[in-house]
Motif scaffolding. Structure first.
Motif, short mmCIF file in Angstrom:
data_model
loop_
_atom_site.label_atom_id
_atom_site.label_comp_id
_atom_site.label_asym_id
_atom_site.label_seq_id
_atom_site.Cartn_x
_atom_site.Cartn_y
_atom_site.Cartn_z
N TYR A 285 44.00 43.31 29.92
CA TYR A 285 43.96 42.53 31.16
C TYR A 285 43.82 41.06 30.79
N ARG B 87 39.03 40.30 39.80
CA ARG B 87 40.35 40.67 40.31
C ARG B 87 40.81 42.03 39.77
N LEU B 88 40.00 42.64 38.93
CA LEU B 88 40.38 43.93 38.36
C LEU B 88 40.17 45.05 39.37
N GLU B 89 41.05 46.01 39.33
CA GLU B 89 40.92 47.17 40.20
C GLU B 89 39.69 48.00 39.79
N PRO B 90 38.99 48.59 40.75
CA PRO B 90 37.81 49.41 40.44
C PRO B 90 38.09 50.50 39.41
N ALA B 91 39.28 51.10 39.47
CA ALA B 91 39.61 52.16 38.51
C ALA B 91 39.66 51.62 37.09
N LEU B 92 40.20 50.39 36.90
CA LEU B 92 40.27 49.79 35.58
C LEU B 92 38.89 49.42 35.08
N LYS B 93 38.04 48.91 35.97
CA LYS B 93 36.66 48.61 35.59
C LYS B 93 35.95 49.87 35.11
#
Length: 263
Positions: free
Chosen positions: A59, A65-71
């Motif tokens: 990333y 700005r990251l999607e919750p799934a990526l976090k």
């Protein structure tokens, strides 16, 4: 008249941002330690200090700005010190983490941080070696040096031959000689890359070469004794321990920062 009043109310609401939810940083996420391997070395950073990643998870945006799934995946894949996440490059952010997002809630990050150096930075206490570490630098495998550009130049590859001597910073500048990249080797495979620059002719500001030497030696000390160790560094990494004499410029990083007391 009623139409004008309605329009005025809508205009005020637009200016005040009442239609947008207030920004609330994910404190628990940002304070989580990420265990990574780059250039053959394991490092530990709070996620708030990871500016960008290149690897199995990549990333280049703000954590907000990251999607919750990526976090969630990032926390899961980098959360085990016994199984650090291998990456090609990590951008390290050395900043005042307690002002992340410019909200009062950001201060809640500070007590959750596990490393002394990060807690000091979080509370605006930048001293010792942290005074000379640049606000952003990249840690990468030596094999990736050929991918970097210098300034606005289009060609790559100039950095590939740099950093041959461990602990000795080197500099490459653009054709105008103003914008430069610095490289320092921390180990045979692990190198740091960051931006330095030359000031206008006649300026008394330090040159790119001097800036690179000062910051490069600080980066090596910081990586080896703060983020490259499972144990927290001693106070000497944080507290000023510099000599105030003409010998300071020739003193080693260990002498300048009191690293003989580092973990």
């Amino acid at each position: 008249m009623a139409g004008r009043q309605t329009a005025a109310i809508l205009w005020v609401l637009t200016l005040s941002g009442c239609g947008e939810p207030p920004f609330v940083p994910d404190v628990a996420y940002l304070a989580t330690d990420a265990h990574l391997t780059v250039g053959g070395q394991q490092i530990v950073l709070p996620l708030v200090a990871v500016g960008s990643l290149t690897g199995p998870l990549s990333y280049r945006y703000s954590h907000d700005r990251l999607e919750p799934a990526l976090k969630r995946r990032l926390r899961e894949m980098s959360g085990d010190p016994a199984k650090p996440l291998p990456v090609e490059q990590v951008e390290v952010s050395v900043a005042v983490y307690g002002t992340h997002g410019e909200t009062a809630q950001s201060q809640a990050i500070c007590p959750r941080l596990t490393r002394r150096w990060s807690r000091h930075l979080c509370r605006h206490n930048r001293s010792g070696v942290l005074l000379d570490v640049p606000e952003r630098f990249a840690l990468t495998d030596r094999n990736n040096l050929a991918l970097y550009r210098v300034g606005n130049e289009k060609q790559t590859g100039r950095l590939a031959v740099m950093g041959a001597s461990i602990g000795e910073p080197e500099v490459a500048c653009d054709q105008e000689g103003k914008f430069c990249k610095a490289v320092v080797s921390i180990s045979p495979r692990l190198v740091a890359v960051w931006s330095v620059w030359n000031s206008s002719p006649g300026s008394r500001a330090e040159t790119a070469q001097h800036m690179a030497k000062r910051q490069g030696e600080a980066i090596v000390t910081f990586v080896r004794n703060a983020i490259g160790s499972e144990r927290a560094p001693s106070a000497s990494l944080i507290q000023p321990c510099r000599f105030h004499s003409t010998q300071t410029a020739r003193a080693s990083p260990i002498e300048r920062y009191g690293a003989h007391r580092l973990v």
